[in-house]
Enzyme design. Structure first.
Site, PDB file in Angstrom:
ATOM      1  N   TYR A  94     -11.201   1.054 -11.548  1.00  0.00           N
ATOM      2  CA  TYR A  94     -10.572   0.782 -10.250  1.00  0.00           C
ATOM      3  C   TYR A  94     -11.293  -0.422  -9.646  1.00  0.00           C
ATOM      4  CZ  TYR A  94      -8.285   2.182  -5.857  1.00  0.00           C
ATOM      5  OH  TYR A  94      -7.530   2.223  -4.725  1.00  0.00           O
ATOM      6  N   ARG A 147       1.068  -8.938  -5.002  1.00  0.00           N
ATOM      7  CA  ARG A 147      -0.109  -8.929  -4.094  1.00  0.00           C
ATOM      8  C   ARG A 147      -1.099  -7.928  -4.672  1.00  0.00           C
ATOM      9  NH1 ARG A 147      -2.938  -5.438  -2.371  1.00  0.00           N
ATOM     10  NH2 ARG A 147      -2.081  -4.455  -0.534  1.00  0.00           N
ATOM     11  N   LYS A 165      -4.570   3.405 -10.824  1.00  0.00           N
ATOM     12  CA  LYS A 165      -4.248   4.416  -9.793  1.00  0.00           C
ATOM     13  C   LYS A 165      -3.895   5.741 -10.471  1.00  0.00           C
ATOM     14  CE  LYS A 165      -4.190   1.732  -5.960  1.00  0.00           C
ATOM     15  NZ  LYS A 165      -4.743   1.975  -4.626  1.00  0.00           N
ATOM     16  N   GLU A 236       3.097   0.102  -4.878  1.00  0.00           N
ATOM     17  CA  GLU A 236       1.721  -0.395  -4.845  1.00  0.00           C
ATOM     18  C   GLU A 236       1.676  -1.908  -4.996  1.00  0.00           C
ATOM     19  OE1 GLU A 236      -0.965   2.054  -4.677  1.00  0.00           O
ATOM     20  OE2 GLU A 236      -1.995   0.238  -4.030  1.00  0.00           O
ATOM     21  N   ASP A 237       0.946  -2.545  -4.126  1.00  0.00           N
ATOM     22  CA  ASP A 237       0.642  -3.966  -4.227  1.00  0.00           C
ATOM     23  C   ASP A 237       1.887  -4.860  -4.365  1.00  0.00           C
ATOM     24  OD1 ASP A 237      -1.873  -2.990  -3.936  1.00  0.00           O
ATOM     25  OD2 ASP A 237      -2.734  -3.957  -5.699  1.00  0.00           O
ATOM     26  N   ASP A 259       1.524   3.058  -0.769  1.00  0.00           N
ATOM     27  CA  ASP A 259       0.095   3.355  -0.690  1.00  0.00           C
ATOM     28  C   ASP A 259      -0.651   2.366   0.201  1.00  0.00           C
ATOM     29  OD1 ASP A 259      -2.256   4.692  -1.447  1.00  0.00           O
ATOM     30  OD2 ASP A 259      -2.640   3.214  -3.022  1.00  0.00           O
ATOM     31  N   ASP A 260      -0.277   1.090   0.147  1.00  0.00           N
ATOM     32  CA  ASP A 260      -1.001   0.076   0.918  1.00  0.00           C
ATOM     33  C   ASP A 260      -0.747   0.227   2.414  1.00  0.00           C
ATOM     34  OD1 ASP A 260      -2.104  -1.489  -1.355  1.00  0.00           O
ATOM     35  OD2 ASP A 260       0.026  -1.586  -1.840  1.00  0.00           O
ATOM     36  N   ASN A 399     -10.203  -5.760  -0.623  1.00  0.00           N
ATOM     37  CA  ASN A 399     -10.582  -5.642  -2.042  1.00  0.00           C
ATOM     38  C   ASN A 399     -10.173  -6.880  -2.812  1.00  0.00           C
ATOM     39  OD1 ASN A 399     -11.446  -2.879  -1.820  1.00  0.00           O
ATOM     40  ND2 ASN A 399      -9.305  -2.343  -1.606  1.00  0.00           N
ATOM     41  N   ASN A 443     -11.149   3.626   1.181  1.00  0.00           N
ATOM     42  CA  ASN A 443     -10.161   3.156   0.197  1.00  0.00           C
ATOM     43  C   ASN A 443      -9.126   4.253   0.026  1.00  0.00           C
ATOM     44  OD1 ASN A 443      -8.898   2.602  -2.453  1.00  0.00           O
ATOM     45  ND2 ASN A 443     -10.357   0.918  -2.484  1.00  0.00           N
TER      46      ASN A 443
HETATM   47  N1  LIG Z   1      -9.311  -0.395   1.382  1.00  0.00           N
HETATM   48  C1  LIG Z   1      -8.076  -0.100   1.059  1.00  0.00           C
HETATM   49  O1  LIG Z   1      -7.742   1.055   0.760  1.00  0.00           O
HETATM   50  C2  LIG Z   1      -7.034  -1.162   1.046  1.00  0.00           C
HETATM   51  C3  LIG Z   1      -7.364  -2.480   1.180  1.00  0.00           C
HETATM   52  N2  LIG Z   1      -6.381  -3.433   1.182  1.00  0.00           N
HETATM   53  C4  LIG Z   1      -6.797  -4.811   1.221  1.00  0.00           C
HETATM   54  O2  LIG Z   1      -6.342  -5.431   2.401  1.00  0.00           O
HETATM   55  C5  LIG Z   1      -6.112  -6.809   2.151  1.00  0.00           C
HETATM   56  C6  LIG Z   1      -4.767  -7.183   2.732  1.00  0.00           C
HETATM   57  O3  LIG Z   1      -3.733  -6.442   2.144  1.00  0.00           O
HETATM   58  P1  LIG Z   1      -2.276  -6.372   2.830  1.00  0.00           P
HETATM   59  O4  LIG Z   1      -2.356  -5.930   4.230  1.00  0.00           O
HETATM   60  O5  LIG Z   1      -1.430  -5.588   1.936  1.00  0.00           O
HETATM   61  O6  LIG Z   1      -1.830  -7.888   2.753  1.00  0.00           O
HETATM   62  P2  LIG Z   1      -0.764  -8.650   3.620  1.00  0.00           P
HETATM   63  O7  LIG Z   1      -0.447  -9.900   2.896  1.00  0.00           O
HETATM   64  O8  LIG Z   1       0.342  -7.760   4.023  1.00  0.00           O
HETATM   65  O9  LIG Z   1      -1.574  -9.024   4.968  1.00  0.00           O
HETATM   66  C7  LIG Z   1      -2.591  -9.963   5.020  1.00  0.00           C
HETATM   67  C8  LIG Z   1      -2.835 -10.296   6.493  1.00  0.00           C
HETATM   68  O10 LIG Z   1      -3.987 -11.110   6.580  1.00  0.00           O
HETATM   69  C9  LIG Z   1      -3.709 -12.149   7.497  1.00  0.00           C
HETATM   70  N3  LIG Z   1      -4.567 -13.317   7.240  1.00  0.00           N
HETATM   71  C10 LIG Z   1      -4.524 -14.174   6.193  1.00  0.00           C
HETATM   72  N4  LIG Z   1      -5.465 -15.121   6.341  1.00  0.00           N
HETATM   73  C11 LIG Z   1      -6.118 -14.852   7.491  1.00  0.00           C
HETATM   74  C12 LIG Z   1      -7.175 -15.467   8.198  1.00  0.00           C
HETATM   75  N5  LIG Z   1      -7.775 -16.562   7.724  1.00  0.00           N
HETATM   76  N6  LIG Z   1      -7.574 -14.913   9.349  1.00  0.00           N
HETATM   77  C13 LIG Z   1      -7.000 -13.806   9.829  1.00  0.00           C
HETATM   78  N7  LIG Z   1      -5.987 -13.184   9.216  1.00  0.00           N
HETATM   79  C14 LIG Z   1      -5.547 -13.700   8.058  1.00  0.00           C
HETATM   80  C15 LIG Z   1      -2.253 -12.459   7.295  1.00  0.00           C
HETATM   81  O11 LIG Z   1      -1.710 -13.162   8.401  1.00  0.00           O
HETATM   82  C16 LIG Z   1      -1.697 -11.038   7.152  1.00  0.00           C
HETATM   83  O12 LIG Z   1      -1.443 -10.497   8.421  1.00  0.00           O
HETATM   84  C17 LIG Z   1      -6.253  -6.990   0.637  1.00  0.00           C
HETATM   85  O13 LIG Z   1      -7.512  -7.530   0.350  1.00  0.00           O
HETATM   86  C18 LIG Z   1      -6.204  -5.598   0.084  1.00  0.00           C
HETATM   87  O14 LIG Z   1      -6.983  -5.440  -1.071  1.00  0.00           O
HETATM   88  C19 LIG Z   1      -5.066  -3.118   1.097  1.00  0.00           C
HETATM   89  C20 LIG Z   1      -4.689  -1.824   0.938  1.00  0.00           C
HETATM   90  C21 LIG Z   1      -5.653  -0.757   0.841  1.00  0.00           C
HETATM   91  C1  LIG Z   2      -6.928  -0.264  -2.469  1.00  0.00           C
HETATM   92  C2  LIG Z   2      -5.652  -0.917  -2.531  1.00  0.00           C
HETATM   93  O1  LIG Z   2      -4.626  -0.266  -2.681  1.00  0.00           O
HETATM   94  C3  LIG Z   2      -5.575  -2.345  -2.388  1.00  0.00           C
HETATM   95  O2  LIG Z   2      -6.591  -2.993  -2.143  1.00  0.00           O
HETATM   96  O3  LIG Z   2      -4.466  -2.869  -2.540  1.00  0.00           O
HETATM   97 MG   LIG Z   3      -2.983  -1.417  -3.239  1.00  0.00          MG
END
Ligand SMILES: NC(=O)C1=CN([C@@H]2O[C@H](COP(=O)(O)OP(=O)(O)OC[C@H]3O[C@@H](n4cnc5c(N)ncnc54)[C@H](O)[C@@H]3O)[C@@H](O)[C@H]2O)C=CC1
Ligand SMILES: CC(=O)C(=O)O
Ligand SMILES: [Mg+2]
Length: 540
Positions: A94, A147, A165, A236-237, A259-260, A399, A443
């Site tokens: 993962y 993504r 996953k 997912e993603d 999931d996201d 991540n 996460n």
């Molecule tokens: N810890 C966890 O369980 C999870 C973590 N994530 C992580 O969250 C991150 C984003 O994922 P999503 O929301 O799905 O992507 P997304 O593409 O839907 O959203 C990204 C956001 O970041 C903003 N952004 C981009 N550059 C920026 C900057 N310089 N300053 C401020 N904001 C900025 C964008 O405007 C957008 O609102 C990824 O790294 C992903 O791995 C996502 C899902 C689960």
């Molecule tokens: C953890 C997860 O689902 C992500 O970073 O997209």
């Molecule tokens: Mg994900």
């Protein structure tokens, strides 16, 4: 009539292969005599041998390849090893290593499993689905690779994510591995490096979008639901522009969730419940500033509103406590063209274009990083949070590790050890001024396995938002005072199977009470769930 499995075909089938553990009788019966070295090993010894090999190398991608090849050879041993070394191996199957594996997917490719559905298959998807060898599939994790974590468009390399996953579904919650299917939708890629890589395995043209994209997804969903009517589909993603739309189209029609958007919300709300438990306050006391306003941040915001309403706030009072900062700055009412979802959180304040300015304007008690902006929680940001709050909440959830907003060490150091911290990808314990902090992962992997187990066990027809709030509460119920004293907002991974079972129990209760379950409540739900969970044991 199907031929009985025997001889080398047994050794080539990962679901029945026991390798050197086959007993004398089984070797006789299955015509394996002479095809294996004579000594018979226990599964414990096989696992020991495998872990010796894994620990010989420091290269995590090599570890990933070793695990993947074991997965293809002997699935029982793979899950035995994974369950018994979950803390050590989860960062390999993962995040963060799976991110590297997806980036290098075409160059480390050996074996395939799962289903690839490409835009060229439009009109024939049912035929592809009928080619899948599994008679029964309970759960599908599907991506279109656009993504992948915070790494962007990795095309069909994204297949590593559904595989990872689903490994966690089995290891953490005992979903039967033979009844799960990873799926990659291939509509092309917009990644310039993949478009010119001669080894790239997906379609080498720009992504197809619009009606053709949604028609392909619809054809896929209808085809899998036709073959396996109750199948749970986890999105997912997917990129932002498709993720919300697909969820809106399908959430009231089939058993599915994103999931996201929703899984991340559940674990993050749980993080807030645990952090406020540590502080002796309530989630609704927090003023939360998100870095990012995408799938994950908006999903979290919406579920936080539900959690605050449950604590007595009105919807508007709850929204007033949540602030978003995206690539254009703080989300303020004066901004043009805000999406409906973002507009709900827009505030009547002056625009801020730096995150530090936003902190000084908003004066948040908590910051949550979900924008894949490595290092965004720098010494100034963390220092400001420490100045404004006795116990600032700092969640660096992006991540993989390379995209984390800050490291655990930075968070504890710049807040003088006063912050309540969670990270998306793992960080080791941090020693500071004689105290050891044990950061744990905010996460979605903490919740989706249990949610899946609860939903599958009760044959839930839909997965409404209440499920994610129930899962958040359940996860916090498993956090001990000792965890909180060590700075851990989540339980130890060594307990993950009982944690997942507990989450499943609360989810199952919710499904049974809200009428979406399609079973009668068993006399002993805990025992029934435990019984339902797959355990990696050899058949004979
Ligand atoms: N810890 C966890 O369980 C999870 C973590 N994530 C992580 O969250 C991150 C984003 O994922 P999503 O929301 O799905 O992507 P997304 O593409 O839907 O959203 C990204 C956001 O970041 C903003 N952004 C981009 N550059 C920026 C900057 N310089 N300053 C401020 N904001 C900025 C964008 O405007 C957008 O609102 C990824 O790294 C992903 O791995 C996502 C899902 C689960
Ligand atoms: C953890 C997860 O689902 C992500 O970073 O997209
Ligand atoms: Mg994900």
């Amino acid at each position: 009539m199907a031929q009985p499995l025997e001889g080398v075909n047994v050794l080539r089938n990962p679901y029945v292969n026991e390798g050197t553990a086959f007993s004398k009788e089984a070797r006789e019966k299955l015509k394996l005599r002479g095809l294996l070295p004579p000594r018979i090993l226990t599964i414990e010894l096989q696992a020991k041998r495998f872990m010796e090999r894994v620990r010989e190398t420091d290269d995590n991608l090599v570890k990933y390849e070793l695990l993947d090849s074991l997965r293809h050879r002997n699935r029982t041993l793979y899950f035995y090893v994974l369950i018994n070394h979950i803390e050590e191996l989860m960062p390999i199957v993962y995040t963060p290593t799976v991110g590297k594996a997806c980036m290098d997917y075409d160059h480390i490719f050996r074996n395939t499993d799962g289903l690839y559905v490409s835009i060229e298959d439009k009109g024939q998807v049912a035929e592809l689905v009928s080619n899948c060898p599994q008679e029964n599939v309970d759960i599908i994790v599907v991506t279109d690779g656009e993504r992948i974590l915070g790494l962007g468009d990795l095309g069909t390399g994204g297949m590593g994510i559904p595989k990872g996953k689903l490994s966690l579904y089995t290891a953490c919650a005992g979903i039967h591995p033979e009844r799960s299917l990873p799926v990659c939708i291939d509509v092309g890629t917009n990644n310039p490096a993949l478009l010119k890589d001669p080894l790239y395995l997906g379609l080498q043209h720009p992504r197809v979008d619009g009606d053709a994209y949604y028609e392909l997804l619809e054809e896929f969903i209808l085809a899998v639901r036709k073959r396996w009517p109750g199948v749970l589909i986890q999105f997912e993603d997917f990129a932002n522009r498709h993720a919300f739309k697909l969820l809106e189209i399908w959430r009231d029609k089939v058993t599915c969730f994103n999931d996201d958007i929703q899984g991340t919300a559940s674990v993050t709300v749980s993080g807030f419940m645990s952090a406020t438990k540590a502080k002796g306050t309530k989630v609704s006391d927090e003023k939360i500033l998100f870095l990012g306003a995408g799938e994950a941040a908006l999903g979290c915001s919406n579920l936080l509103v539900q959690a605050m309403i449950a604590e007595g706030l009105t919807e508007q009072q709850a929204r007033d406590r949540i602030f978003l900062f995206d690539s254009k700055g703080l989300v303020v009412s004066s901004r043009d063209n805000l999406s409906h979802d973002k507009a709900l959180y827009a505030k009547d304040v002056e625009p801020c274009t730096t995150f530090l300015d936003a902190i000084e304007t908003v004066k948040p008690t908590a910051i949550v990083g979900l924008a894949a902006q490595s290092g965004a929680f720098n010494a100034y940001v963390l220092g400001a949070m420490a100045r404004l709050n006795e116990r600032p909440i700092i969640f660096a959830l992006s991540n993989p590790t390379s995209k984390a907003e800050c490291t655990a060490r930075e968070a504890y150091t710049y807040t003088e050890g006063r912050c309540l911290f969670a990270c998306g990808s793992p960080f080791p314990p941090v020693e500071l001024n004689g105290k050891t902090f044990v950061p744990r992962q905010g996460n979605n992997s903490y919740v989706f396995p249990g949610i899946g187990l609860g939903a599958l066990y009760t044959k839930a027809s839909l997965i409404p938002d209440g499920v994610f709030l129930a899962a958040a509460r359940a996860l916090t119920e498993t956090v001990t005072d000792e965890d909180l004293a060590n700075g851990s907002l989540f339980p130890s991974l060594t307990e993950v199977r009982s944690v997942s079972r507990h989450i499943a129990q609360r989810v199952a209760e919710y499904c049974l009470e809200s009428g979406i379950a399609q079973i009668e409540k068993p006399a002993d739900l805990t025992a029934a769930l435990e019984d339902y969970m797959y355990k990696p044991k050899y058949l004979d």
